[in-house]
Enzyme design. Structure first.
Site, PDB file in Angstrom:
ATOM      1  N   GLY A 265       0.792  -1.233   0.000  1.00  0.00           N
ATOM      2  CA  GLY A 265       0.000   0.000   0.000  1.00  0.00           C
ATOM      3  C   GLY A 265       0.816   1.271   0.000  1.00  0.00           C
ATOM      4  O   GLY A 265       0.257   2.366   0.121  1.00  0.00           O
TER       5      GLY A 265
ATOM      6  N   PRO B 233       5.052  -4.574  -1.067  1.00  0.00           N
ATOM      7  CA  PRO B 233       4.820  -3.425  -1.950  1.00  0.00           C
ATOM      8  C   PRO B 233       4.575  -3.855  -3.390  1.00  0.00           C
ATOM      9  O   PRO B 233       5.222  -4.789  -3.879  1.00  0.00           O
ATOM     10  CB  PRO B 233       6.126  -2.639  -1.845  1.00  0.00           C
ATOM     11  CG  PRO B 233       7.158  -3.694  -1.579  1.00  0.00           C
ATOM     12  CD  PRO B 233       6.471  -4.743  -0.735  1.00  0.00           C
TER      13      PRO B 233
ATOM     14  N   TYR C 221     -11.636   4.645  -9.246  1.00  0.00           N
ATOM     15  CA  TYR C 221     -11.523   5.400  -8.000  1.00  0.00           C
ATOM     16  C   TYR C 221     -10.898   6.785  -8.168  1.00  0.00           C
ATOM     17  O   TYR C 221     -10.164   7.259  -7.303  1.00  0.00           O
ATOM     18  CB  TYR C 221     -10.793   4.599  -6.903  1.00  0.00           C
ATOM     19  CG  TYR C 221      -9.734   3.626  -7.350  1.00  0.00           C
ATOM     20  CD1 TYR C 221      -9.978   2.262  -7.286  1.00  0.00           C
ATOM     21  CD2 TYR C 221      -8.510   4.067  -7.809  1.00  0.00           C
ATOM     22  CE1 TYR C 221      -9.017   1.355  -7.688  1.00  0.00           C
ATOM     23  CE2 TYR C 221      -7.544   3.165  -8.204  1.00  0.00           C
ATOM     24  CZ  TYR C 221      -7.802   1.806  -8.140  1.00  0.00           C
ATOM     25  OH  TYR C 221      -6.840   0.903  -8.527  1.00  0.00           O
TER      26      TYR C 221
ATOM     27  N   CYS D 212     -16.849   3.326 -25.198  1.00  0.00           N
ATOM     28  CA  CYS D 212     -18.228   3.804 -25.307  1.00  0.00           C
ATOM     29  C   CYS D 212     -18.839   4.075 -23.934  1.00  0.00           C
ATOM     30  O   CYS D 212     -19.869   3.495 -23.571  1.00  0.00           O
ATOM     31  CB  CYS D 212     -19.058   2.785 -26.079  1.00  0.00           C
ATOM     32  SG  CYS D 212     -18.346   2.425 -27.685  1.00  0.00           S
TER      33      CYS D 212
HETATM   34  C1  LIG Z   1      -2.707  -8.333   0.304  1.00  0.00           C
HETATM   35  C2  LIG Z   1      -2.093  -7.263  -0.514  1.00  0.00           C
HETATM   36  N1  LIG Z   1      -0.775  -7.059  -0.411  1.00  0.00           N
HETATM   37  C3  LIG Z   1      -0.155  -6.107  -1.145  1.00  0.00           C
HETATM   38  C4  LIG Z   1      -0.866  -5.313  -2.024  1.00  0.00           C
HETATM   39  C5  LIG Z   1      -0.113  -4.289  -2.829  1.00  0.00           C
HETATM   40  O1  LIG Z   1      -0.570  -3.004  -2.651  1.00  0.00           O
HETATM   41  P1  LIG Z   1       0.239  -1.796  -3.318  1.00  0.00           P
HETATM   42  O2  LIG Z   1       0.401  -2.097  -4.743  1.00  0.00           O
HETATM   43  O3  LIG Z   1      -0.628  -0.616  -3.075  1.00  0.00           O
HETATM   44  O4  LIG Z   1       1.560  -1.734  -2.600  1.00  0.00           O
HETATM   45  C6  LIG Z   1      -2.247  -5.476  -2.149  1.00  0.00           C
HETATM   46  C7  LIG Z   1      -3.031  -4.630  -3.062  1.00  0.00           C
HETATM   47  O5  LIG Z   1      -4.209  -4.692  -3.207  1.00  0.00           O
HETATM   48  C8  LIG Z   1      -2.872  -6.492  -1.384  1.00  0.00           C
HETATM   49  O6  LIG Z   1      -4.182  -6.717  -1.491  1.00  0.00           O
END
Ligand SMILES: Cc1ncc(COP(=O)(O)O)c(C=O)c1O
Length: 450
Positions: free
Chosen positions: A265, A308, A350, A377
């Protein structure tokens, strides 16, 4: 290291434009340079990529991906980083990441297949999923994935039921720490009212269900807060909450769990000056928080890992479109390009925002406000609303969107039966095809009825 701000003004020679700290970054790869009216990434002119491979085309800077992977590896250590394949995956990318010492988080037999084909040993993968299919699980078990992350007590029963006699599988429990973080409600996954994981309040029942299966070896806990998080505080809070759960599991079940995976995240800049999460700061703060929380509970500090996705590949990618049509209405000027929501659904899903720029020619100095839309479309096929582009933008021009390395190609669809774009790697002045453009024939091959 200096970063490049997308500079809509043509610059006379090859010019990196420094933007200051990595944290409030540029959405462009660090190698990006404006040269006349074009942008070069890793020494390759985007106009040349478009001429060679057509448009839309995704460009991925290998050195940028490797550098980002290495930074994670440096700060989270061996066995501490599982790249989230959902952000984007292909065999070459897997090889780069495996070289740099990363493992991989996969969510399906398909993502696992790519990881294995790319040369990643199965024990360096972990399998996720809110609804893992028997086919996903069988593929994972046959390959020998390192960990399976159990999403719910029912998931524990399913995994155990599919394990071959005598086999044991290491598992983590995905828990919901009740923390609201992430750029949009649709990418927040640690709040109580969403479908992923099991509430921390229900951990005892979850542990009991797992312990009922001798074939499951419970080694740790997992949580994932959401996506595009640009502050460290929610992760510190997660470390605190999860340390409390580790203590509870020890006290109630007599189990000392040795692993804690805090998911991914980590946010990046999609537009110039936007904040991103600093990996070194994140690692330092997380380790301190975790150590203090574990000390307070008299716990040994568990092995920490992260997942990540976006922060590894997002800023390494640029997508280039060609302008098909220019439409002036009393309300706005539409720049209609040859891709759209089928190769980038993020704005429609989003409200993701981007800072596109003209590339490939020297443009008029003055800017106008336009809305860049796709070819599909749907009125909602808007790639970038109310953004500045040169007043002389016209059909045939090339428009580049930086920060396009994550969740573009991997989320692409065939809406309107439009084939998906190719992915081209750039490095040291050379471009090479990683994923070829899909063809209309590819699409037709699945249509087997009469
Ligand atoms: C369980 C899990 N780990 C890691 C990620 C990776 O998130 P990001 O690409 O935002 O680092 C996600 C994204 O949805 C996830 O669901």
């Amino acid at each position: 290291m200096s970063l490049l701000l997308p500079d809509p003004q043509p610059t006379p020679s090859s010019t990196p434009v420094p933007t200051g700290a990595h944290r409030t970054g540029s959405p462009w790869p660090r190698s990006a340079r404006t040269v006349g009216g074009d942008v070069r990434v890793a020494g390759v002119a985007l106009a040349d990529v478009a001429a060679t491979f057509g448009t839309p085309v995704h460009v991925l800077d290998e050195t940028e991906v490797r550098a980002r992977a290495r930074t994670y590896r440096e700060h989270f250590g061996a066995d501490g980083v599982f790249y989230a394949a959902k952000a984007f995956t292909c065999r070459a990318l897997v090889r780069w990441l495996a070289d740099e010492g990363l493992g991989m988080d996969v969510c399906s037999a398909g993502e696992l297949r790519t990881a294995l084909d790319g040369g990643l040993p199965a024990h360096r993968t972990l399998l996720h999923g809110v609804a893992k299919s028997p086919a996903d699980l069988r593929a994972a078990m046959e390959a020998g994935v390192g960990r399976i992350v159990l999403d719910s007590p029912d998931d524990a029963d399913l995994v155990a039921s599919l394990l071959p006699a005598g086999a044991r599988q290491q598992v983590l429990l995905r828990l919901v720490p009740g923390i609201s973080a992430g750029a949009h409600p649709k990418v927040r996954t640690a709040t109580p009212d969403q479908q992923f994981g099991t509430a921390t309040a229900d951990v005892d029942g979850f542990v009991d269900r797992v312990l009922a299966h001798r074939s499951l070896e419970l080694v740790g806990l997992h949580c994932h807060l959401g996506s595009q998080i640009t502050e460290i505080a929610p992760y510190q809070e997660a470390a605190l909450v999860m340390a409390g759960v580790l203590a509870r599991v020890r006290n109630r079940h007599g189990l000392v769990l040795r692993e804690l995976d805090l998911g991914g995240g980590h946010g990046i800049a999609h537009r110039p000056g936007e904040p991103g999460l600093d990996v070194a700061d994140l690692a330092r703060c997380l380790r301190r928080e975790l150590r203090d929380a574990c000390d307070a509970h008299g716990l040994r500090v568990p092995h920490l890992s992260v997942e990540p996705g976006r922060a590894v590949v997002g800023p390494a990618g640029v997508v280039v479109y060609r302008v098909a049509v220019l439409k002036r209405t009393p309300h706005r000027t539409f720049v209609v390009v040859d891709g759209g929501m089928s190769d980038n659904p993020r704005p429609a899903l989003y409200g993701a925002q981007y800072a596109p720029r003209l590339v490939g020619r020297v443009a008029a100095g003055a800017q106008q406000t336009v809305t860049v839309v796709g070819r599909h479309c749907e009125t909602g096929d808007v790639l970038a609303a109310d953004v500045p582009l040169p007043v002389d933008v016209r059909p045939g021009d090339l428009i580049a969107f930086p920060a396009a390395g994550a969740y573009h190609v991997s989320m692409a669809s065939n809406y309107n039966a439009v084939p998906r774009p190719p992915v081209v790697a750039v490095r040291g002045g050379e471009a090479r095809l990683l994923v070829r453009r899909e063809t209309v024939e590819d699409l037709g091959r699945r249509d087997v009825g009469r």
